[in-house]
Write a protein that holds these residues in place. Structure first.
Motif: not given
Lengths: 289, 100, 382
Positions: A21-24, A28, A181, A216-221, A224
């Motif tokens: 999925c997006r931002g998986c 990563i 992260s 979806t853009d928050q997976s890494v954030a 962290r």
């Protein structure tokens, strides 16, 4: 020696074209890990998101040998692969069983415990999205306290099972936590694990936007924030010596919890309860965020 | 017609990159601005490996990108902007909040 | 060659040693464990250079064997009954991945109620798993068939179960001719095929959609059908070298001019031979058809064996609840549409209930004296 991004191989041994999925977060983690493990690696992955997004019909996103195993058996399969390589005199290959939280801590736990107790020369990686995401996000033993899942709408009422403590109780030589992260920390840990000829365990926090209720853009954030608030401690235990590999800045746990849909039921009391637990764990003053 | 298949059900290494699925349902894609200092951090956060350094420049491989937006969020210099794909009405008439 | 006094377990262990297995994995279970311990002793004594994966359960035993096979090693395991049931998921997986693992199975009844005694129910539970299943009537055949199993498995790219009954065979000593290593090496040379190879990376068992799955299954079934040719071929090659001809799929014993054929497999066969001899001495035209290959089921070979008889009696040491004995059902299915003749089917010897020459004779008499069975199958020995 501190790792630098510039020193890492540019080549992707896993990733391009994967069907995640997006931002998986899992994908990563896979990409980061392969920067450490290199091309002479065999990966066994049980039924999971990672196995599903890794290959379909006649295609795979892996550049190294990858085997989509049954749900319970990735560590046992890895042990068998290691035995065959030993029998054939092949010494320079990493054997990795790479499982989700279910394939590690729940349905896969028996074979994992067996491989750890035998000290088989494999690396087991748990990519932990804290729910059974490949089947829509049900509760498992790695689901944290109070998190809402697809089959517990009121939130889980028991704590997350401490897999690192359990794995360390096997007397293994190397165990570490990691987070997508903090890729250089993650990569350094897998390099350490790969350099050993014994069982190693690496447990990676890999957020899933669907299960966690985040964009979806928050997976890494969000991963962290889990580290910075102290709820996801980055550490390793190498031959019995424990070392925290990253000192968190101790942002309030609320900053981690509140933006996640799975914690939308959390009351201020419960958030404070978790903040207090973090403070106690890190020996910080009561009440301090 | 019976398909000719390998004896062991298997796939050629890396073959998914040739036919990536994600790009087909992408709604936005990153554009790297001049503020980029090529720290390469974004390359480790991309789930698809769509961000690569080639010939001293950062490139987005649009065939792989599925538009999650992580790179734009993670860039410390805010050098990456997510730009909407042409998606019917919303592509022709950008949503109100996107108007500057 | 040297003749030794060996149990069935030891015969299986000697075969694994002679096959120079590279990886061994098992989880102890009764009555299969003596075979396991014997191979481990070979390894510990330095007589066998094999990696042993000491797993924590039967399911992992076959999983580890599978990992080793995928990485290109000749691999062996041993199990039975509950262990086999626990492995079932992996059994189907191994077959679908076309890995030539050989497993010795000391057949034992299934729980509940708990039993540790012999019957074929455990093997029958795997009849659709995609494993080739061979049954042995004595300890020599266990050794010889286990050796042949490696060649069959590696030729067909299919896993093979070598079945022998718990205690009756696993714990009973017989004279066994143990072949010379050199001759075995020549008969079953190992051609390494590694699906998991860092020098030739592939993704194994990727998610497979409707457009491919059925074709894979077709090819898998074709391989199983192909085994109907390979099994007799390997038996012939073996006979040419060692002089013992186990006949491949089925064996007819005193079937010339027989009017009544007894069909059986496993340890029943050696007793049935004695009964047939006795009946022949009394002038009764009774013959025996031994089923050596239960999977693939040799329907055509069996039909040709039964082409001239007037009746058939099938002995089954298993029960498929509500449907009868597996061998009885398969025999009837093989004959249907070709010959119309009475097939009497008996369920016997479950959970270790004794079936010897006396009981086999009683079943033959019963079959001849009673025109109609009360049901499609009957229980004997209650």
């Amino acid at each position: 020696m501190t790792l630098s991004i510039k020193d890492l191989p540019q080549e992707d041994l896993f990733g391009p074209g994967n069907a995640g999925c997006r931002g998986c977060g899992a994908a990563i983690a896979g990409r980061q890990a392969m920067k450490a493990l290199g091309p002479r690696t065999i990966v066994s992955i049980p039924a999971s998101c990672m196995a599903t997004l890794s290959g379909s019909n006649q295609r795979t996103a892996w550049q190294v040998p990858f085997y989509h195993t049954l749900f319970e058996i990735a560590p046992a399969v890895a042990a068998g692969i290691r035995a065959a390589l030993d029998a054939q005199g092949i010494r320079d290959v990493n054997v990795v069983s790479w499982a989700g939280d279910a394939g590690t801590a729940d349905i896969g736990f028996q074979s994992l415990s067996g491989a750890a107790e035998r000290n088989d020369a494999i690396i087991h990686v748990c990519y932990d999205n804290e729910m059974y995401m490949n089947t829509n996000g049900q509760t498992g033993s790695q689901t944290p306290l109070y998190a809402i899942t697809s089959n517990q709408r009121k939130g889980k009422q028991t704590c997350k099972k401490d897999m690192l403590a359990i794995m360390l109780a096997h007397g293994i030589g190397y165990a570490a936590s990691a987070s997508i992260s903090h890729p250089l920390d993650l990569i350094a840990k897998l390099k350490k694990a790969a350099a050993r000829r014994s069982f190693s365990y690496v447990h990676i926090l890999t957020p899933c936007y669907r299960g966690w209720g985040i964009p979806t853009d928050q997976s890494v954030a969000v991963a962290r924030k889990a580290v910075e608030c102290g709820l996801w401690e980055l550490y390793e235990v190498e031959d019995g010596v424990r070392r925290r590999t990253y000192e968190p800045s101790f942002i309030p746990v609320a900053e981690y919890l509140a933006p996640q849909g799975r914690f939308k039921n959390l009351t201020a009391d419960k958030i404070q309860e978790m903040q207090d637990a973090v403070n106690r764990y890190y020996h910080r003053e009561e009440g301090k965020a | 017609m019976i398909k000719d298949l390998p004896v062991v059900p298997s796939a050629k290494a890396g073959s998914m990159a040739a036919a990536p699925a994600g790009a087909a349902w992408r709604e936005q894609h990153p554009v790297i601005g001049t503020a980029c200092n090529q720290c390469l951090e974004c390359t480790l956060f991309c789930p698809e490996g769509a961000l690569v350094q080639t010939g001293g420049n950062m490139t987005v491989m649009l065939s792989l990108c599925n538009g999650c937006g992580i790179c734009a969020v993670e860039c410390r210099l805010q050098a990456i902007a997510m730009v909407r794909e042409y998606t019917g009405v919303s592509g022709v008439f950008p949503l109100r909040e996107e108007k500057v | 060659m040297s003749v030794m006094l060996l149990t069935g377990s030891e015969a299986a262990a000697y075969a694994a040693k002679l096959a120079r297995i590279e990886v061994l994995s098992y989880y102890p279970i009764t009555p299969a464990f003596p075979a396991m311990e014997r191979i481990s002793k070979f390894i510990e004594d330095g007589e066998l250079n094999t990696e042993f994966v000491r797993v924590e359960c039967d399911h992992s035993a076959l999983a580890a064997a599978l990992g080793a096979a995928l990485a290109g090693s000749r691999t062996f395991t041993v199990s039975n009954s509950q262990g086999l049931l626990y492995m079932t998921e992996v059994m189907y997986h191994v077959a679908g991945l076309r890995q030539p693992i050989v497993m010795a199975v000391a057949n034992r009844a299934l729980s509940a109620p708990h039993s540790r005694f012999p019957e074929h129910g455990d093997a029958i539970s795997q009849d659709a798993s995609g494993w080739i299943q061979l049954f042995c009537e004595n300890n020599q055949e266990i050794l010889d068939t286990t050796l042949q199993a490696f060649k069959i498995a590696e030729t067909c790219r299919l896993p093979v179960m070598v079945n022998y009954e718990g205690y009756i065979q696993s714990h009973t000593q017989e004279e066994v001719d143990v072949p010379e290593q050199k001759a075995v090496d020549a008969l079953i040379p190992f051609n390494r095929i590694a699906a998991l190879d860092v020098n030739n990376p592939q993704g194994i068992n990727t998610v497979t959609g409707p457009e491919f799955y059925m074709d894979y299954k077709y090819h898998q079934n074709e391989a199983m059908e192909g085994a109907l040719k390979v099994i007799p071929q390997v038996a012939r090659e073996f006979a040419q070298v060692f002089g013992r001809d186990w006949q491949g799929l089925v064996e007819g014993y005193r079937m010339e001019d027989a009017r009544h054929a007894v069909v059986a497999m496993g340890s029943l066969v050696s007793d049935a031979r004695i009964v047939v001899d006795a009946l022949r001495n009394e002038g009764r035209q009774v013959g025996l058809v031994k089923i050596r290959s239960f999977r693939p089921f040799p329907a055509a070979a069996l039909r040709s064996m039964l082409s001239a008889v007037d009746m058939v009696t099938v002995l089954d040491k298993n029960i498929i609840f509500g449907a009868g004995g597996a061998l009885g059902n398969d025999t009837k299915a093989a004959l249907y549409g070709y010959r119309s003749l009475p097939v009497k089917s008996y369920i016997c010897g479950l959970g270790g209930r004794s079936v010897g020459t006396r009981e086999i004779r009683q079943m033959i008499d019963l079959a001849e004296n009673r025109v109609e069975q009360r049901r499609d199958y009957e229980w004997f020995g209650l």
